[in-house]
Motif scaffolding. Structure first.
Motif, PDB file in Angstrom:
ATOM      1  N   GLY A 153     -10.239  39.351  28.431  1.00 52.70           N
ATOM      2  CA  GLY A 153     -11.515  38.637  28.522  1.00 52.70           C
ATOM      3  C   GLY A 153     -11.586  37.372  27.693  1.00 52.70           C
ATOM      4  O   GLY A 153     -12.605  36.673  27.704  1.00 52.70           O
ATOM      5  N   SER A 154     -10.525  37.041  26.986  1.00 46.48           N
ATOM      6  CA  SER A 154     -10.563  35.883  26.090  1.00 46.48           C
ATOM      7  C   SER A 154      -9.778  34.708  26.670  1.00 46.48           C
ATOM      8  O   SER A 154      -9.010  34.857  27.626  1.00 46.48           O
ATOM      9  N   THR A 155      -9.991  33.543  26.075  1.00 47.56           N
ATOM     10  CA  THR A 155      -9.232  32.344  26.460  1.00 47.56           C
ATOM     11  C   THR A 155      -8.427  31.871  25.253  1.00 47.56           C
ATOM     12  O   THR A 155      -8.796  32.119  24.106  1.00 47.56           O
ATOM     13  N   PHE A 156      -7.326  31.162  25.520  1.00 48.37           N
ATOM     14  CA  PHE A 156      -6.463  30.728  24.423  1.00 48.37           C
ATOM     15  C   PHE A 156      -5.787  29.407  24.757  1.00 48.37           C
ATOM     16  O   PHE A 156      -5.768  28.954  25.908  1.00 48.37           O
ATOM     17  N   LYS A 157      -5.208  28.827  23.726  1.00 41.62           N
ATOM     18  CA  LYS A 157      -4.444  27.589  23.862  1.00 41.62           C
ATOM     19  C   LYS A 157      -3.311  27.615  22.840  1.00 41.62           C
ATOM     20  O   LYS A 157      -3.500  28.065  21.712  1.00 41.62           O
ATOM     21  N   ILE A 158      -2.130  27.146  23.238  1.00 40.04           N
ATOM     22  CA  ILE A 158      -0.987  27.065  22.321  1.00 40.04           C
ATOM     23  C   ILE A 158      -0.659  25.590  22.089  1.00 40.04           C
ATOM     24  O   ILE A 158      -0.445  24.830  23.042  1.00 40.04           O
ATOM     25  N   ASN A 159      -0.678  25.175  20.827  1.00 44.65           N
ATOM     26  CA  ASN A 159      -0.322  23.815  20.449  1.00 44.65           C
ATOM     27  C   ASN A 159       1.063  23.811  19.817  1.00 44.65           C
ATOM     28  O   ASN A 159       1.445  24.770  19.139  1.00 44.65           O
ATOM     29  N   VAL A 160       1.789  22.738  20.017  1.00 47.54           N
ATOM     30  CA  VAL A 160       3.106  22.561  19.399  1.00 47.54           C
ATOM     31  C   VAL A 160       3.020  21.391  18.432  1.00 47.54           C
ATOM     32  O   VAL A 160       2.552  20.305  18.794  1.00 47.54           O
ATOM     33  N   GLY A 203       8.927  29.616  26.151  1.00 46.78           N
ATOM     34  CA  GLY A 203       9.806  30.529  25.434  1.00 46.78           C
ATOM     35  C   GLY A 203       9.054  31.615  24.679  1.00 46.78           C
ATOM     36  O   GLY A 203       9.667  32.545  24.149  1.00 46.78           O
ATOM     37  N   LEU A 204       7.718  31.514  24.625  1.00 47.85           N
ATOM     38  CA  LEU A 204       6.896  32.527  23.954  1.00 47.85           C
ATOM     39  C   LEU A 204       6.362  33.571  24.927  1.00 47.85           C
ATOM     40  O   LEU A 204       5.411  34.293  24.631  1.00 47.85           O
ATOM     41  N   SER A 205       7.004  33.676  26.088  1.00 49.06           N
ATOM     42  CA  SER A 205       6.518  34.591  27.133  1.00 49.06           C
ATOM     43  C   SER A 205       6.564  36.057  26.710  1.00 49.06           C
ATOM     44  O   SER A 205       5.915  36.906  27.326  1.00 49.06           O
ATOM     45  N   TYR A 206       7.306  36.359  25.654  1.00 49.44           N
ATOM     46  CA  TYR A 206       7.382  37.745  25.187  1.00 49.44           C
ATOM     47  C   TYR A 206       6.094  38.190  24.478  1.00 49.44           C
ATOM     48  O   TYR A 206       5.897  39.369  24.208  1.00 49.44           O
ATOM     49  N   ILE A 207       5.210  37.229  24.169  1.00 50.71           N
ATOM     50  CA  ILE A 207       3.910  37.584  23.575  1.00 50.71           C
ATOM     51  C   ILE A 207       2.971  37.943  24.718  1.00 50.71           C
ATOM     52  O   ILE A 207       2.760  37.131  25.634  1.00 50.71           O
ATOM     53  N   PRO A 208       2.387  39.147  24.740  1.00 49.95           N
ATOM     54  CA  PRO A 208       1.598  39.609  25.898  1.00 49.95           C
ATOM     55  C   PRO A 208       0.199  39.001  25.960  1.00 49.95           C
ATOM     56  O   PRO A 208      -0.821  39.688  25.760  1.00 49.95           O
ATOM     57  N   PHE A 209       0.127  37.681  26.244  1.00 50.69           N
ATOM     58  CA  PHE A 209      -1.184  37.044  26.423  1.00 50.69           C
ATOM     59  C   PHE A 209      -1.785  37.521  27.745  1.00 50.69           C
ATOM     60  O   PHE A 209      -1.231  37.287  28.820  1.00 50.69           O
ATOM     61  N   ASN A 210      -2.948  38.172  27.679  1.00 51.78           N
ATOM     62  CA  ASN A 210      -3.625  38.649  28.883  1.00 51.78           C
ATOM     63  C   ASN A 210      -4.820  37.787  29.260  1.00 51.78           C
ATOM     64  O   ASN A 210      -5.386  37.946  30.348  1.00 51.78           O
ATOM     65  N   GLY A 211      -5.226  36.897  28.358  1.00 54.81           N
ATOM     66  CA  GLY A 211      -6.369  36.038  28.638  1.00 54.81           C
ATOM     67  C   GLY A 211      -5.990  34.830  29.476  1.00 54.81           C
ATOM     68  O   GLY A 211      -4.854  34.673  29.917  1.00 54.81           O
ATOM     69  N   ARG A 212      -6.983  33.964  29.674  1.00 54.15           N
ATOM     70  CA  ARG A 212      -6.786  32.742  30.457  1.00 54.15           C
ATOM     71  C   ARG A 212      -6.555  31.555  29.532  1.00 54.15           C
ATOM     72  O   ARG A 212      -7.077  31.500  28.422  1.00 54.15           O
ATOM     73  N   VAL A 213      -5.785  30.587  30.008  1.00 57.01           N
ATOM     74  CA  VAL A 213      -5.557  29.354  29.255  1.00 57.01           C
ATOM     75  C   VAL A 213      -6.795  28.460  29.383  1.00 57.01           C
ATOM     76  O   VAL A 213      -7.319  28.269  30.474  1.00 57.01           O
ATOM     77  N   ASN A 214      -7.245  27.939  28.269  1.00 56.84           N
ATOM     78  CA  ASN A 214      -8.363  26.989  28.257  1.00 56.84           C
ATOM     79  C   ASN A 214      -8.005  25.900  27.257  1.00 56.84           C
ATOM     80  O   ASN A 214      -7.981  26.130  26.049  1.00 56.84           O
ATOM     81  N   LEU A 215      -7.712  24.718  27.764  1.00 59.02           N
ATOM     82  CA  LEU A 215      -7.222  23.651  26.895  1.00 59.02           C
ATOM     83  C   LEU A 215      -8.332  22.907  26.166  1.00 59.02           C
ATOM     84  O   LEU A 215      -8.077  22.226  25.166  1.00 59.02           O
ATOM     85  N   LYS A 216      -9.572  23.035  26.649  1.00 58.50           N
ATOM     86  CA  LYS A 216     -10.670  22.267  26.051  1.00 58.50           C
ATOM     87  C   LYS A 216     -11.421  23.053  24.982  1.00 58.50           C
ATOM     88  O   LYS A 216     -11.682  22.547  23.893  1.00 58.50           O
ATOM     89  N   PRO A 273     -11.003  26.797  23.844  1.00 62.20           N
ATOM     90  CA  PRO A 273     -10.510  28.178  23.884  1.00 62.20           C
ATOM     91  C   PRO A 273     -11.168  29.046  22.811  1.00 62.20           C
ATOM     92  O   PRO A 273     -11.640  28.544  21.782  1.00 62.20           O
ATOM     93  N   ASP A 274     -11.158  30.353  23.063  1.00 64.76           N
ATOM     94  CA  ASP A 274     -11.638  31.288  22.036  1.00 64.76           C
ATOM     95  C   ASP A 274     -10.663  31.356  20.857  1.00 64.76           C
ATOM     96  O   ASP A 274     -11.083  31.505  19.710  1.00 64.76           O
ATOM     97  N   HIS A 275      -9.372  31.267  21.152  1.00 66.28           N
ATOM     98  CA  HIS A 275      -8.351  31.397  20.112  1.00 66.28           C
ATOM     99  C   HIS A 275      -7.318  30.288  20.267  1.00 66.28           C
ATOM    100  O   HIS A 275      -6.863  30.010  21.386  1.00 66.28           O
TER     101      HIS A 275
END
Length: 487
Positions: free
Chosen positions: A115-122, A140-153, A155-157
């Motif tokens: 139910g959450s949204t996230f964004k990964i910055n490099v 390359g971080l696909s081994y982390i089980p992100f179940n939420g949706r990507v939100n670039l503007k 995000p919750d996390h």
């Protein structure tokens, strides 16, 4: 709990002291422990460096009592780029993966829910990655089980993948033996929008000695400016330091010897008051025409201010002035009374006000007028940090020096930002010793006036200083100078 604290690569000597001041402001230290170990004083945080990192590296680990405290520190700080809950680190991406997988699931899963949204910055330090390289690292971080949706503007996390280059010591940056990679969840980060918002070039009313916005906010943080506190600047000028303190909610008050600055400015819409109006800040309680050498406070008035923040005049961009005039100080003319019909527009005569006398008076004011546990934050010009001699100023006995951060202005001059906490009452014995010191200094100052050697009242002559300053010169040459792009 340990958090990864990533600093902006700026003002390196100021970074930890700002975080420790904010930690005290936000209750990181147990009040009972503070009273027992260091009455009304200051506690330091526990810090450690990542593997293979130089002390000047922007990456540090800091031990804080809670995530809430870490977030508040990061969000208010000027020099903290981000505070992170570290999920993993390593010298390679294989080590990073192993480290992340071993991080407790109960700490990770709440931020990976569907139910959450996230964004990964490099982010990188010491190198630049193309957009394609950044995307590859994120994939390359696909081994982390992100179940939420990507939100670039919004995000919750927010998660950050940070990488340093293994450039050794030849890149003009703090040396790193080998590459280090970090991955963590963002707790909070500095609001650097404050700097362009308050930058001096867009300020309504500006003087030649106006304090840079970034430094003014740092000084306000060191002074623990916050709602309900009263902050005073005895050399207010155009009000730059008080603007920063008012931004953090403090009540402000200032004074200056030049009535044209505090009363008139450059007109009704271009003065100290208009600077506060420009940013929608609460107006100062008062701006006084007052001489730091002859304070206006009634006898018996003590412990009024929570903090005094100031940049005393020390003769580089503007020399200090005090009331009296040279003829009056030499005894060539008698004291006079200004007629009532001329008081409105009268500008009193002034004389040179040397640095040492100015600091004596500032410490006397602070010892008398700051509350117990309150702070004095001011700049002091030196050739070396240890040029600040405690026994030169008797009032110093009332204070504990908790932070000393050097800023090199040029190859010849530097200044130190001193942060002091009042730890004991200003007794009559200390006040008497201070008065004697002041009288001794004034006698010497009169002699300097008669000899015409006014420059020695601010800086010692170069010849007499050449031997004593040799060690200080050496320390400056050995101090690392990093690439201007980052500094």
């Amino acid at each position: 709990m340990w958090y990864l604290c990533v600093f902006y690569h700026r003002l390196l000597d100021y970074r930890k002291s700002e975080v420790e001041s904010l930690a005290q402001l936000f209750g990181a230290f147990d009040p009972e422990g503070l009273d027992q170990q260091n009455p009304k004083g200051h506690c330091s945080l526990e810090w450690r460096l990542p593997q293979h990192h130089h002390p000047d590296s922007p990456f540090h680990f800091v031990n804080l009592p809670s995530e809430d405290v870490a977030r508040k520190i990061a969000n208010r700080s000027i020099l903290v780029k981000g505070m992170y809950e570290l999920w993993g680190e390593g010298d390679s991406y294989e080590e990073l993966e192993e480290s992340i997988k071993s991080y407790p699931d109960e700490r990770k899963l709440p931020y990976l829910e569907s139910g959450s949204t996230f964004k990964i910055n490099v982010d990188t330090f010491g190198k630049v990655l193309s957009l394609q390289d950044q995307n590859q690292r994120i994939q390359g971080l696909s081994y982390i089980p992100f179940n939420g949706r990507v939100n670039l503007k919004n995000p919750d996390h927010k998660f950050w993948l940070m990488e340093t280059d293994d450039y050794g010591s030849n890149n003009g940056l703090p040396p790193i033996v080998q590459r280090r990679i970090f991955f963590g969840r963002e707790i909070g980060g500095a609001d650097r929008k404050l700097i362009p918002t308050y930058q001096l070039k867009s300020r309504t009313y500006l003087g030649p000695t106006a304090m840079d916005a970034e430094m003014a906010f740092l000084m306000a943080n060191q002074a623990l400016a916050s709602p309900g506190k009263l902050v005073y600047d005895p050399f207010v000028g155009t009000g730059s330091i008080l603007v920063a303190a008012a931004h953090f909610g403090a009540m402000t008050m200032g004074a200056d010897i030049d009535i044209r600055v505090v009363r008139d400015g450059r007109g009704p819409d271009c003065n100290v008051w208009s600077n506060f109006k420009q940013y929608g800040l609460p107006m100062p309680i008062a701006l006084l025409r007052a001489d730091n050498n002859l304070p206006p406070w009634r006898p018996g008035l003590n412990e009024v201010f929570d903090a005094i923040i100031s940049d005393p005049p020390y003769g580089v961009r503007a020399g200090g002035r005090k009331s009296g005039g040279r003829k009056l100080l030499k005894g060539a003319v008698s004291p006079y009374v200004v007629p009532d019909d001329k008081r409105t527009d009268h500008i009193p005569s002034t004389a040179p006000y040397s640095l040492v006398e100015c600091v004596h008076d500032l410490l006397d004011l602070a010892a008398r007028m700051i509350i117990m546990g309150g702070r004095l934050v001011f700049f002091y010009p030196v050739l070396r940090e240890d040029d600040y001699v405690e026994n030169q100023f008797p009032e110093h006995q009332c204070f504990k020096l908790i932070a000393s951060s050097e800023q090199i202005l040029s190859s010849r001059y530097s200044r130190v930002l001193l942060t002091m906490v009042k730890i004991s009452p200003y007794t009559e014995e200390i006040a008497d010793a201070a008065r004697i010191k002041h009288m001794e200094f004034r006698e010497n100052h009169l002699k300097w006036l008669e000899d015409g050697n006014l420059h020695s009242a601010v800086f010692s002559p170069a010849d007499s200083n050449s031997n004593a300053s040799g060690e200080g010169k050496l320390s400056k040459e050995s101090k690392p100078k990093y690439r201007g792009k980052y500094v």
